[in-house]
Design a protein around this motif. Structure first.
Motif, PDB file in Angstrom:
ATOM      1  N   ILE A   2       0.835  -1.203   0.000  1.00  0.00           N
ATOM      2  CA  ILE A   2       0.000   0.000   0.000  1.00  0.00           C
ATOM      3  C   ILE A   2       0.871   1.255   0.000  1.00  0.00           C
ATOM      4  O   ILE A   2       0.584   2.225  -0.703  1.00  0.00           O
ATOM      5  N   LEU A   3       1.958   1.247   0.745  1.00  0.00           N
ATOM      6  CA  LEU A   3       2.874   2.396   0.756  1.00  0.00           C
ATOM      7  C   LEU A   3       3.529   2.580  -0.615  1.00  0.00           C
ATOM      8  O   LEU A   3       3.743   3.708  -1.065  1.00  0.00           O
ATOM      9  N   LYS A   4       3.823   1.477  -1.281  1.00  0.00           N
ATOM     10  CA  LYS A   4       4.378   1.550  -2.632  1.00  0.00           C
ATOM     11  C   LYS A   4       3.355   2.179  -3.583  1.00  0.00           C
ATOM     12  O   LYS A   4       3.713   2.988  -4.450  1.00  0.00           O
ATOM     13  N   GLN A   5       2.083   1.820  -3.410  1.00  0.00           N
ATOM     14  CA  GLN A   5       1.035   2.421  -4.231  1.00  0.00           C
ATOM     15  C   GLN A   5       0.969   3.931  -4.005  1.00  0.00           C
ATOM     16  O   GLN A   5       0.756   4.699  -4.944  1.00  0.00           O
ATOM     17  N   HIS A   6       1.174   4.357  -2.761  1.00  0.00           N
ATOM     18  CA  HIS A   6       1.195   5.796  -2.479  1.00  0.00           C
ATOM     19  C   HIS A   6       2.318   6.477  -3.260  1.00  0.00           C
ATOM     20  O   HIS A   6       2.157   7.612  -3.727  1.00  0.00           O
ATOM     21  N   ASP A   7       3.439   5.789  -3.414  1.00  0.00           N
ATOM     22  CA  ASP A   7       4.572   6.368  -4.153  1.00  0.00           C
ATOM     23  C   ASP A   7       4.241   6.551  -5.635  1.00  0.00           C
ATOM     24  O   ASP A   7       4.808   7.425  -6.297  1.00  0.00           O
ATOM     25  N   TYR A   8       3.334   5.729  -6.162  1.00  0.00           N
ATOM     26  CA  TYR A   8       2.936   5.858  -7.567  1.00  0.00           C
ATOM     27  C   TYR A   8       2.015   7.057  -7.789  1.00  0.00           C
ATOM     28  O   TYR A   8       1.799   7.480  -8.927  1.00  0.00           O
ATOM     29  N   SER A   9       1.456   7.588  -6.712  1.00  0.00           N
ATOM     30  CA  SER A   9       0.401   8.589  -6.838  1.00  0.00           C
ATOM     31  C   SER A   9       0.909  10.008  -6.649  1.00  0.00           C
ATOM     32  O   SER A   9       1.787  10.270  -5.829  1.00  0.00           O
ATOM     33  N   GLY A  10       0.299  10.923  -7.420  1.00  0.00           N
ATOM     34  CA  GLY A  10       0.603  12.342  -7.249  1.00  0.00           C
ATOM     35  C   GLY A  10      -0.337  13.024  -6.274  1.00  0.00           C
ATOM     36  O   GLY A  10      -0.187  14.227  -6.007  1.00  0.00           O
ATOM     37  N   LEU A  11      -1.322  12.285  -5.748  1.00  0.00           N
ATOM     38  CA  LEU A  11      -2.203  12.839  -4.715  1.00  0.00           C
ATOM     39  C   LEU A  11      -1.456  12.748  -3.393  1.00  0.00           C
ATOM     40  O   LEU A  11      -1.334  11.682  -2.796  1.00  0.00           O
ATOM     41  N   ASN A  12      -0.935  13.887  -2.956  1.00  0.00           N
ATOM     42  CA  ASN A  12       0.077  13.885  -1.904  1.00  0.00           C
ATOM     43  C   ASN A  12      -0.455  14.129  -0.495  1.00  0.00           C
ATOM     44  O   ASN A  12       0.322  14.282   0.445  1.00  0.00           O
ATOM     45  N   LYS A  13      -1.768  14.185  -0.329  1.00  0.00           N
ATOM     46  CA  LYS A  13      -2.328  14.390   1.002  1.00  0.00           C
ATOM     47  C   LYS A  13      -3.324  13.284   1.320  1.00  0.00           C
ATOM     48  O   LYS A  13      -3.944  12.707   0.418  1.00  0.00           O
ATOM     49  N   LEU A  14      -3.465  12.998   2.616  1.00  0.00           N
ATOM     50  CA  LEU A  14      -4.330  11.909   3.065  1.00  0.00           C
ATOM     51  C   LEU A  14      -5.244  12.359   4.187  1.00  0.00           C
ATOM     52  O   LEU A  14      -4.855  13.147   5.051  1.00  0.00           O
ATOM     53  N   LYS A  15      -6.457  11.827   4.163  1.00  0.00           N
ATOM     54  CA  LYS A  15      -7.338  11.860   5.326  1.00  0.00           C
ATOM     55  C   LYS A  15      -7.794  10.426   5.548  1.00  0.00           C
ATOM     56  O   LYS A  15      -8.256   9.754   4.619  1.00  0.00           O
ATOM     57  N   LEU A  16      -7.652   9.939   6.775  1.00  0.00           N
ATOM     58  CA  LEU A  16      -7.963   8.554   7.093  1.00  0.00           C
ATOM     59  C   LEU A  16      -9.126   8.485   8.078  1.00  0.00           C
ATOM     60  O   LEU A  16      -9.217   9.297   9.000  1.00  0.00           O
ATOM     61  N   GLU A  17     -10.019   7.491   7.851  1.00  0.00           N
ATOM     62  CA  GLU A  17     -11.212   7.328   8.695  1.00  0.00           C
ATOM     63  C   GLU A  17     -11.921   8.670   8.885  1.00  0.00           C
ATOM     64  O   GLU A  17     -12.258   9.070   9.996  1.00  0.00           O
ATOM     65  N   GLN A  18     -12.138   9.348   7.773  1.00  0.00           N
ATOM     66  CA  GLN A  18     -12.719  10.697   7.798  1.00  0.00           C
ATOM     67  C   GLN A  18     -14.236  10.626   7.941  1.00  0.00           C
ATOM     68  O   GLN A  18     -14.935  10.096   7.078  1.00  0.00           O
ATOM     69  N   LYS A  36     -10.185   5.999   3.481  1.00  0.00           N
ATOM     70  CA  LYS A  36      -9.013   6.758   3.017  1.00  0.00           C
ATOM     71  C   LYS A  36      -9.401   7.710   1.895  1.00  0.00           C
ATOM     72  O   LYS A  36     -10.032   7.310   0.924  1.00  0.00           O
ATOM     73  N   ILE A  37      -9.007   8.964   2.069  1.00  0.00           N
ATOM     74  CA  ILE A  37      -9.172   9.979   1.032  1.00  0.00           C
ATOM     75  C   ILE A  37      -7.770  10.435   0.622  1.00  0.00           C
ATOM     76  O   ILE A  37      -7.016  10.944   1.447  1.00  0.00           O
ATOM     77  N   MET A  38      -7.430  10.235  -0.633  1.00  0.00           N
ATOM     78  CA  MET A  38      -6.175  10.737  -1.181  1.00  0.00           C
ATOM     79  C   MET A  38      -6.519  11.947  -2.044  1.00  0.00           C
ATOM     80  O   MET A  38      -7.433  11.884  -2.870  1.00  0.00           O
ATOM     81  N   TYR A  39      -5.760  13.049  -1.851  1.00  0.00           N
ATOM     82  CA  TYR A  39      -6.156  14.256  -2.577  1.00  0.00           C
ATOM     83  C   TYR A  39      -4.962  15.180  -2.837  1.00  0.00           C
ATOM     84  O   TYR A  39      -3.896  15.064  -2.215  1.00  0.00           O
ATOM     85  N   LYS A  40      -5.204  16.106  -3.770  1.00  0.00           N
ATOM     86  CA  LYS A  40      -4.215  17.130  -4.102  1.00  0.00           C
ATOM     87  C   LYS A  40      -4.955  18.416  -4.417  1.00  0.00           C
ATOM     88  O   LYS A  40      -5.946  18.408  -5.164  1.00  0.00           O
ATOM     89  N   GLU A  41      -4.473  19.504  -3.867  1.00  0.00           N
ATOM     90  CA  GLU A  41      -5.058  20.827  -4.114  1.00  0.00           C
ATOM     91  C   GLU A  41      -4.250  21.510  -5.212  1.00  0.00           C
ATOM     92  O   GLU A  41      -3.030  21.650  -5.106  1.00  0.00           O
ATOM     93  N   LYS A  42      -4.944  21.922  -6.269  1.00  0.00           N
ATOM     94  CA  LYS A  42      -4.249  22.520  -7.410  1.00  0.00           C
ATOM     95  C   LYS A  42      -5.205  23.435  -8.166  1.00  0.00           C
ATOM     96  O   LYS A  42      -6.339  23.034  -8.472  1.00  0.00           O
ATOM     97  N   ASP A  43      -4.754  24.652  -8.464  1.00  0.00           N
ATOM     98  CA  ASP A  43      -5.515  25.594  -9.300  1.00  0.00           C
ATOM     99  C   ASP A  43      -6.948  25.763  -8.825  1.00  0.00           C
ATOM    100  O   ASP A  43      -7.902  25.701  -9.604  1.00  0.00           O
ATOM    101  N   ASN A  44      -7.112  25.928  -7.534  1.00  0.00           N
ATOM    102  CA  ASN A  44      -8.432  26.213  -6.952  1.00  0.00           C
ATOM    103  C   ASN A  44      -9.385  25.013  -6.965  1.00  0.00           C
ATOM    104  O   ASN A  44     -10.580  25.164  -6.740  1.00  0.00           O
TER     105      ASN A  44
END
Length: 208
Positions: A2-18, A36-44
């Motif tokens: 799962i950590l390796k999968q995170h390395d493949y992703s450009g979504l660089n922020k996490l929220k867990l059990e949100q 798990k929410i994986m996300y990235k903030e870009k261009d509004n």
């Protein structure tokens, strides 16, 4: 893995059990918890992928949504779209990840680590925009993260599960209608016995 999968992703922020709690009307609330929410903030905008861990075998078929069945992944999209948790949320995908498997089938062409990685691939739906999918999964052309995600000379593979942004918005609308319908029926005390039979299986009583 799962950590390796995170390395493949450009979504660089996490929220867990949100937990997300929505007010449907002044007396009714709908609450959900997303693993798990994986996300990235870009261009509004906020680009988001949603993942739910499963110990059993997950079902990704959404053909029974009109009956209020198999709604979990669309409900997560609904929670994101209807809450104020993120600025201008854009959903890239929503997936199950089966984290316990009874056995791994032997394959002479693959080593044990590769077999484990295959078993832990995400199962669900991605948006039909290869740029956005690449933001979530840099290996998307022959994905190491998402089951059946592959690009051919004609675009997404026939086996790849993709939805348009409009289709995702329509799923959110259906969920909204079903939740409001449930609140109305609860307030009326309407709990009629109405098991659903699909393909000769009484799925309404599956867990009774």
């Amino acid at each position: 893995i799962i950590l390796k999968q995170h390395d493949y992703s450009g979504l660089n922020k996490l929220k867990l059990e949100q937990a997300i709690n929505l007010e449907i009307n002044p007396h009714n609330y709908f609450k959900g918890i997303i693993d798990k929410i994986m996300y990235k903030e870009k261009d509004n905008y906020t680009y988001i992928s949603l993942i739910d861990y499963k110990t059993g075998t997950p079902k990704t078929d959404m053909s029974n949504l009109e009956y209020g069945i198999d709604m979990q992944l669309p409900i997560y999209a609904y929670l994101i779209k209807k809450s104020n948790l993120f600025l201008n949320p854009k959903i890239i995908g929503f997936y199950f990840q089966q984290i316990l498997h009874e056995k791994t089938n032997y394959d002479m062409k693959k080593d044990n680590e590769s077999l484990k990685e295959d078993k832990l691939k995400l199962m669900g739906y991605s948006i039909d925009d290869d740029y956005l999918v690449s933001m979530f999964d840099s290996t998307y052309e022959n994905s190491k993260m998402i089951k059946s995600m592959k690009i051919t000379s004609k675009g997404f593979s026939h086996y790849t599960k993709v939805l348009s942004e409009e289709a995702i918005d329509n799923l959110v609308k259906i969920v909204d209608l079903k939740i409001k319908e449930a609140f109305r029926e609860i307030s009326k005390g309407n709990f009629c016995i109405d098991p659903k039979v699909i393909a000769n299986e009484n799925i309404g009583c599956r867990f009774c």
